[in-house]
Design a protein around this motif. Structure first.
Motif, PDB file in Angstrom:
ATOM      1  N   LEU A   5      23.918 -57.541  39.214  1.00 60.16           N
ATOM      2  CA  LEU A   5      22.477 -58.321  39.163  1.00 60.16           C
ATOM      3  C   LEU A   5      21.594 -57.534  39.831  1.00 60.16           C
ATOM      4  CD1 LEU A   5      23.347 -61.951  39.597  1.00 60.16           C
ATOM      5  CD2 LEU A   5      22.674 -61.008  37.426  1.00 60.16           C
ATOM      6  N   LEU A   6      22.031 -56.798  41.022  1.00 60.88           N
ATOM      7  CA  LEU A   6      20.967 -56.070  41.939  1.00 60.88           C
ATOM      8  C   LEU A   6      20.933 -54.611  41.596  1.00 60.88           C
ATOM      9  CD1 LEU A   6      21.630 -57.870  45.230  1.00 60.88           C
ATOM     10  CD2 LEU A   6      19.857 -58.303  43.769  1.00 60.88           C
ATOM     11  N   ALA A   7      22.234 -54.047  41.069  1.00 63.87           N
ATOM     12  CA  ALA A   7      22.033 -52.530  41.008  1.00 63.87           C
ATOM     13  C   ALA A   7      20.690 -52.024  39.835  1.00 63.87           C
ATOM     14  CB  ALA A   7      23.448 -52.267  40.483  1.00 63.87           C
ATOM     15  N   PRO A   8      20.607 -52.596  38.851  1.00 67.30           N
ATOM     16  CA  PRO A   8      19.777 -52.067  37.891  1.00 67.30           C
ATOM     17  C   PRO A   8      18.288 -52.416  38.587  1.00 67.30           C
ATOM     18  CG  PRO A   8      21.234 -53.498  36.808  1.00 67.30           C
ATOM     19  CD  PRO A   8      21.489 -53.664  38.124  1.00 67.30           C
ATOM     20  N   VAL A   9      18.011 -53.418  39.291  1.00 70.30           N
ATOM     21  CA  VAL A   9      16.841 -53.521  39.889  1.00 70.30           C
ATOM     22  C   VAL A   9      16.541 -52.476  40.955  1.00 70.30           C
ATOM     23  CG1 VAL A   9      15.590 -55.257  41.373  1.00 70.30           C
ATOM     24  CG2 VAL A   9      17.004 -56.148  39.581  1.00 70.30           C
ATOM     25  N   VAL A  10      17.400 -52.336  41.757  1.00 67.03           N
ATOM     26  CA  VAL A  10      17.407 -51.015  42.707  1.00 67.03           C
ATOM     27  C   VAL A  10      17.029 -49.759  42.258  1.00 67.03           C
ATOM     28  CG1 VAL A  10      18.315 -49.972  44.904  1.00 67.03           C
ATOM     29  CG2 VAL A  10      18.645 -52.409  44.717  1.00 67.03           C
ATOM     30  N   GLY A  11      17.981 -49.422  41.080  1.00 70.63           N
ATOM     31  CA  GLY A  11      17.865 -48.317  40.334  1.00 70.63           C
ATOM     32  C   GLY A  11      16.391 -48.332  39.706  1.00 70.63           C
ATOM     33  N   GLY A  12      15.892 -49.472  39.160  1.00 67.55           N
ATOM     34  CA  GLY A  12      14.581 -49.344  38.539  1.00 67.55           C
ATOM     35  C   GLY A  12      13.429 -49.197  39.570  1.00 67.55           C
ATOM     36  N   LEU A  13      13.747 -49.397  40.716  1.00 71.27           N
ATOM     37  CA  LEU A  13      12.494 -49.427  41.914  1.00 71.27           C
ATOM     38  C   LEU A  13      12.803 -47.815  42.211  1.00 71.27           C
ATOM     39  CD1 LEU A  13      13.192 -52.373  44.191  1.00 71.27           C
ATOM     40  CD2 LEU A  13      10.962 -51.697  42.652  1.00 71.27           C
ATOM     41  N   LEU A  14      13.624 -47.079  42.027  1.00 66.56           N
ATOM     42  CA  LEU A  14      13.481 -45.671  42.405  1.00 66.56           C
ATOM     43  C   LEU A  14      13.161 -44.759  41.354  1.00 66.56           C
ATOM     44  CD1 LEU A  14      17.072 -45.343  44.286  1.00 66.56           C
ATOM     45  CD2 LEU A  14      14.763 -45.332  45.360  1.00 66.56           C
ATOM     46  N   TYR A  15      13.658 -44.735  39.990  1.00 68.80           N
ATOM     47  CA  TYR A  15      13.350 -43.960  38.902  1.00 68.80           C
ATOM     48  C   TYR A  15      12.126 -44.357  38.266  1.00 68.80           C
ATOM     49  CZ  TYR A  15      15.437 -47.253  35.289  1.00 68.80           C
ATOM     50  OH  TYR A  15      16.151 -48.123  34.539  1.00 68.80           O
ATOM     51  N   CYS A  67       9.994 -55.918  24.724  1.00 70.25           N
ATOM     52  CA  CYS A  67       9.592 -55.841  26.030  1.00 70.25           C
ATOM     53  C   CYS A  67       8.108 -55.200  26.272  1.00 70.25           C
ATOM     54  CB  CYS A  67      10.585 -54.687  26.555  1.00 70.25           C
ATOM     55  SG  CYS A  67      12.362 -55.079  26.453  1.00 70.25           S
ATOM     56  N   ASP A  68       7.511 -54.489  25.271  1.00 63.75           N
ATOM     57  CA  ASP A  68       6.176 -54.235  25.529  1.00 63.75           C
ATOM     58  C   ASP A  68       5.295 -55.397  25.380  1.00 63.75           C
ATOM     59  OD1 ASP A  68       6.886 -51.461  25.478  1.00 63.75           O
ATOM     60  OD2 ASP A  68       6.671 -51.177  23.480  1.00 63.75           O
ATOM     61  N   TRP A  69       5.612 -56.329  24.424  1.00 63.89           N
ATOM     62  CA  TRP A  69       5.064 -57.790  24.319  1.00 63.89           C
ATOM     63  C   TRP A  69       4.865 -58.428  25.517  1.00 63.89           C
ATOM     64  CZ3 TRP A  69       6.370 -62.776  23.753  1.00 63.89           C
ATOM     65  CH2 TRP A  69       5.235 -63.618  23.236  1.00 63.89           C
ATOM     66  N   LEU A  70       6.139 -58.515  26.155  1.00 63.87           N
ATOM     67  CA  LEU A  70       6.320 -59.305  27.171  1.00 63.87           C
ATOM     68  C   LEU A  70       5.779 -58.856  28.566  1.00 63.87           C
ATOM     69  CD1 LEU A  70      10.091 -60.590  26.748  1.00 63.87           C
ATOM     70  CD2 LEU A  70       8.155 -62.043  26.672  1.00 63.87           C
ATOM     71  N   TRP A  71       5.778 -57.412  28.771  1.00 69.79           N
ATOM     72  CA  TRP A  71       5.500 -56.758  29.975  1.00 69.79           C
ATOM     73  C   TRP A  71       4.154 -56.798  30.178  1.00 69.79           C
ATOM     74  CZ3 TRP A  71       7.012 -56.762  34.674  1.00 69.79           C
ATOM     75  CH2 TRP A  71       6.576 -55.852  35.735  1.00 69.79           C
ATOM     76  N   ARG A  72       3.442 -57.067  31.267  1.00 72.84           N
ATOM     77  CA  ARG A  72       1.895 -57.068  31.562  1.00 72.84           C
ATOM     78  C   ARG A  72       1.654 -56.396  32.702  1.00 72.84           C
ATOM     79  NH1 ARG A  72       2.518 -57.891  27.064  1.00 72.84           N
ATOM     80  NH2 ARG A  72       1.074 -59.486  25.811  1.00 72.84           N
ATOM     81  N   GLY A  73       2.586 -55.948  33.613  1.00 72.79           N
ATOM     82  CA  GLY A  73       2.229 -55.392  34.949  1.00 72.79           C
ATOM     83  C   GLY A  73       2.411 -53.793  34.933  1.00 72.79           C
ATOM     84  N   PRO A  74       2.423 -53.140  36.074  1.00 69.98           N
ATOM     85  CA  PRO A  74       2.280 -51.599  35.945  1.00 69.98           C
ATOM     86  C   PRO A  74       3.579 -51.119  35.554  1.00 69.98           C
ATOM     87  CG  PRO A  74       2.565 -52.663  38.073  1.00 69.98           C
ATOM     88  CD  PRO A  74       2.388 -53.946  37.432  1.00 69.98           C
ATOM     89  N   GLU A  75       3.241 -50.025  34.853  1.00 73.86           N
ATOM     90  CA  GLU A  75       4.672 -49.456  34.176  1.00 73.86           C
ATOM     91  C   GLU A  75       5.671 -48.884  35.122  1.00 73.86           C
ATOM     92  OE1 GLU A  75       5.642 -49.126  30.764  1.00 73.86           O
ATOM     93  OE2 GLU A  75       4.179 -50.547  30.604  1.00 73.86           O
ATOM     94  N   TRP A  76       5.503 -48.551  36.381  1.00 77.06           N
ATOM     95  CA  TRP A  76       5.890 -48.230  37.194  1.00 77.06           C
ATOM     96  C   TRP A  76       7.237 -49.107  37.731  1.00 77.06           C
ATOM     97  CZ3 TRP A  76       6.207 -50.307  42.143  1.00 77.06           C
ATOM     98  CH2 TRP A  76       5.519 -50.896  42.482  1.00 77.06           C
ATOM     99  N   LEU A  77       6.673 -50.507  37.487  1.00 78.30           N
ATOM    100  CA  LEU A  77       7.519 -51.630  38.126  1.00 78.30           C
ATOM    101  C   LEU A  77       8.659 -52.021  36.980  1.00 78.30           C
ATOM    102  CD1 LEU A  77       8.003 -53.385  40.519  1.00 78.30           C
ATOM    103  CD2 LEU A  77       6.017 -54.921  40.019  1.00 78.30           C
ATOM    104  N   ARG A  78       8.213 -51.881  35.745  1.00 79.43           N
ATOM    105  CA  ARG A  78       8.861 -52.325  34.530  1.00 79.43           C
ATOM    106  C   ARG A  78      10.336 -52.127  34.583  1.00 79.43           C
ATOM    107  NH1 ARG A  78       6.663 -51.372  28.279  1.00 79.43           N
ATOM    108  NH2 ARG A  78       8.808 -51.741  27.496  1.00 79.43           N
ATOM    109  N   PRO A  79      10.907 -51.072  34.994  1.00 73.87           N
ATOM    110  CA  PRO A  79      12.352 -50.949  35.061  1.00 73.87           C
ATOM    111  C   PRO A  79      12.975 -51.797  35.937  1.00 73.87           C
ATOM    112  CG  PRO A  79      11.424 -48.833  34.944  1.00 73.87           C
ATOM    113  CD  PRO A  79      10.327 -49.486  35.285  1.00 73.87           C
ATOM    114  N   ALA A  80      12.366 -52.078  37.000  1.00 77.94           N
ATOM    115  CA  ALA A  80      12.895 -53.197  38.052  1.00 77.94           C
ATOM    116  C   ALA A  80      12.994 -54.355  37.650  1.00 77.94           C
ATOM    117  CB  ALA A  80      12.252 -52.680  39.651  1.00 77.94           C
ATOM    118  N   VAL A  81      11.965 -54.993  37.197  1.00 76.74           N
ATOM    119  CA  VAL A  81      11.674 -56.303  36.686  1.00 76.74           C
ATOM    120  C   VAL A  81      12.735 -56.483  35.433  1.00 76.74           C
ATOM    121  CG1 VAL A  81      10.203 -57.969  35.824  1.00 76.74           C
ATOM    122  CG2 VAL A  81       9.347 -56.618  37.819  1.00 76.74           C
ATOM    123  N   GLY A  82      12.621 -55.393  34.413  1.00 74.64           N
ATOM    124  CA  GLY A  82      13.559 -55.579  33.445  1.00 74.64           C
ATOM    125  C   GLY A  82      15.156 -55.567  33.734  1.00 74.64           C
TER     126      GLY A  82
END
Length: 559
Positions: free
Chosen positions: A55-65, A249-264
């Motif tokens: 549950l955490l690994a994709p979030v941390v990875g998204g915060l990096l890439y 995903c495009d329709w749901l996301w309203r935040g900054p693009e750099w944060l999208r992989p972490a939240v998703g």
């Protein structure tokens, strides 16, 4: 030739670095060399979390890439191959050099942290970026630049899959979209060089250990044919579902693009918690499926799960390929299909693994519409010639089914959704958007098919076109004869040269009056002579003539 070898060296080294990065990040995030080989296990670095670490690994990875891609190379997002195809088709092969570095890190972080995508898309983009960079340094022409980019793609595929032939055909079939002796020679050099380096690092074994293949009964060919049709439908379905999830995903996301992989990554982690077999590329799961290690119901669950996990990884802004996922989906489909057939026809169905292998190639062919690449790569993976006949049958039917259902592939659909047509003119181009009938010249006086060959030589020399249409005794269009064909016939075989010009007439690919000029240009550039006849769409009779000069005249009319 020298540049092709240098690019092969770069692609081979790039594949080694990239695979090392994937393995390093996988161990960092999961504590395993390949978590798909031990799904559901805990992370030894954080044993208190148990299997919930996914549950955490994709979030941390998204915060990096996520910030890395957004800040330095946005084209490194997604599966990579469409961007290379676009660079070759409309940008002269120009790819930013920083893409190689960003794509290596971003894709390795994405796959290592659980992203359910493949390695081939990143390595294609990495190798192509190296080829483009070398082309800029050496200041080659635009045509050679495109070829160097294709060499990088071929080398990347060859080193990654230990499949040098597949690398060559992938580059020519998907990246260049054409076959020529020069392109074949250059991509072979790059592919062989990269393969030698890859084998020195990874060994001389295929990246998958697959079961032996053989056809036990002739009736199996009908079963393989049916599998090919089903695989074509599944391949198209995978392509559509991939972009449906991306749209969501495009329709749901309203935040900054750099944060999208972490939240998703939260959603991706939930999928991995339910189906940990989806973690990373998933080659161990694929191998077990080809060996008949799963029940039919679970195989179908893995098939749907891979579609969802891969689509979600790409949709949230992840970086990785769709080649390996399509092979995975095909293996699940083929294994499930083979298990069902074996229960219904135990005496003639044959081994389940045979259907898994054929399903892999057929689903990829249905998604990417690259039948030659699909046949060659499965042949290289197995080393068994007996796979060829059923594989070719299923792949051809999958490709035909895919073409009936969709005008785009999993690669071109991404570009089409952005309003980009690889066969169309570059946006803002001053030539290519016009219809053929708006720029064509009057039809030259045709040659009767009964014209004596020696007389036709004089008429062709006076025409100024280098080619003329040919009609039969009733005035019906027969084809085109070129000055070159007549000259070669008279000079090289004077004793047995055709008596009349009609015997030398050939039919070039049709150019229609209502066709966009940019599509007709591909035909014009591929035929001998300086022009081609323009045919009426409804009757198929010549109504005009398209030459290089008339095409260029379109620039003046739009100025």
């Amino acid at each position: 030739m020298v540049l092709a070898v240098v690019i092969g060296v770069g692609a081979g080294i790039g594949s080694i670095v990239f695979r090392w990065c994937v393995e390093t990040f996988t161990r960092f995030f999961s504590g395993h060399a390949d978590y798909a080989a031990s799904p559901g296990a805990g992370n030894p670095h954080a044993p208190w979390l148990g299997p919930c670490f996914v549950l955490l690994a994709p979030v941390v990875g998204g915060l990096l890439y996520g910030p890395l891609v957004h800040r330095f190379a946005k084209e490194a997002r997604g599966h990579g191959v469409p961007e290379v195809m676009l660079a070759v088709a409309q940008r002269g092969g120009r790819i930013s050099p920083k893409v190689a570095v960003v794509k290596t890190l971003a894709s390795a972080l994405c796959i290592g942290s659980g992203g359910s995508v493949g390695r081939e898309g990143p390595i294609v983009q990495i190798g192509s970026s190296l080829g483009s960079a070398l082309g800029r340094v050496t200041k080659v022409t635009e045509g050679r630049m495109r070829l160097l980019v294709a060499c990088g793609a071929a080398g990347g595929i060859a080193a990654t899959f230990n499949a040098p032939l597949a690398g060559v055909f992938f580059a020519m079939e998907l990246i260049l979209g054409t076959f020529s002796a020069e392109a074949f020679g250059a991509t072979v050099l790059a592919s062989v060089t990269a393969s030698v380096i890859g084998r020195a690092a990874f060994g001389n074994l295929a990246f998958l250990r697959l079961p032996d293949f053989h056809v036990d009964h002739l009736g199996q060919y009908a079963l393989f044919a049916a599998l090919g049709v089903v695989a074509g439908v599944v391949g198209v379905g995978f392509s559509r579902f991939l972009y449906l999830v991306e749209d969501a995903c495009d329709w749901l996301w309203r935040g900054p693009e750099w944060l999208r992989p972490a939240v998703g990554g939260v959603a991706l982690g939930a999928v991995l918690l339910v189906l940990p077999q989806m973690y990373g590329v998933g080659y161990p799961v694929l191998e077990k499926a080809t060996e008949g290690g799963y029940a039919v119901g679970f195989l179908l669950l893995l098939l749907v799960g891979k579609m969802l996990a891969t689509s979600l990884t790409i949709g949230i802004g992840g970086s990785g390929g769709v080649f390996a996922p399509s092979l995975f989906i095909g293996a699940m489909l083929g294994s499930g299909y083979g298990s069902l057939v074996h229960r219904l026809l135990p005496g003639s169905a044959g081994a389940v693994g045979a259907y898994a292998l054929v399903g892999m190639g057929a689903v990829f062919a249905g998604a990417a519409r690259a039948p030659i690449t699909a046949v060659v790569i499965l042949f290289e993976l197995t080393g068994e010639y007996s796979i060829i006949l059923p594989l070719m049958l299923a792949i051809v039917l999958a490709t035909a089914t895919s073409r009936l259902l969709s005008g785009d592939t999993v690669y071109t659909l991404k570009l089409r959704r952005r309003g980009i047509d690889l066969d169309g003119p570059v946006p803002g181009a001053r030539i290519g958007t016009q219809r053929v009938d708006a720029v064509m010249e009057p039809l030259p006086s045709p040659l009767p098919a009964s014209t004596v060959l020696a007389d036709s030589a004089g008429l062709l020399s006076l025409s100024g076109h280098g080619a003329l249409p040919v009609v039969d005794d009733h005035g019906a269009y027969v084809g085109v004869v070129t000055a070159r064909a007549v000259a070669e016939a008279l000079a090289e075989r004077p004793d047995d040269a055709p008596a009349v010009v009609g015997l030398l007439a050939q039919s070039p690919p049709p150019v229609l009056a209502d066709q966009p000029l940019v599509q007709a240009l591909h035909t014009l550039l591929s035929v001998a002579g300086t022009g081609v006849p323009v045919l009426a769409s409804e009757r198929g009779e010549p109504v005009g003539w398209l030459s290089h000069q008339s095409a260029l005249r379109a620039v003046r009319t739009t100025a």
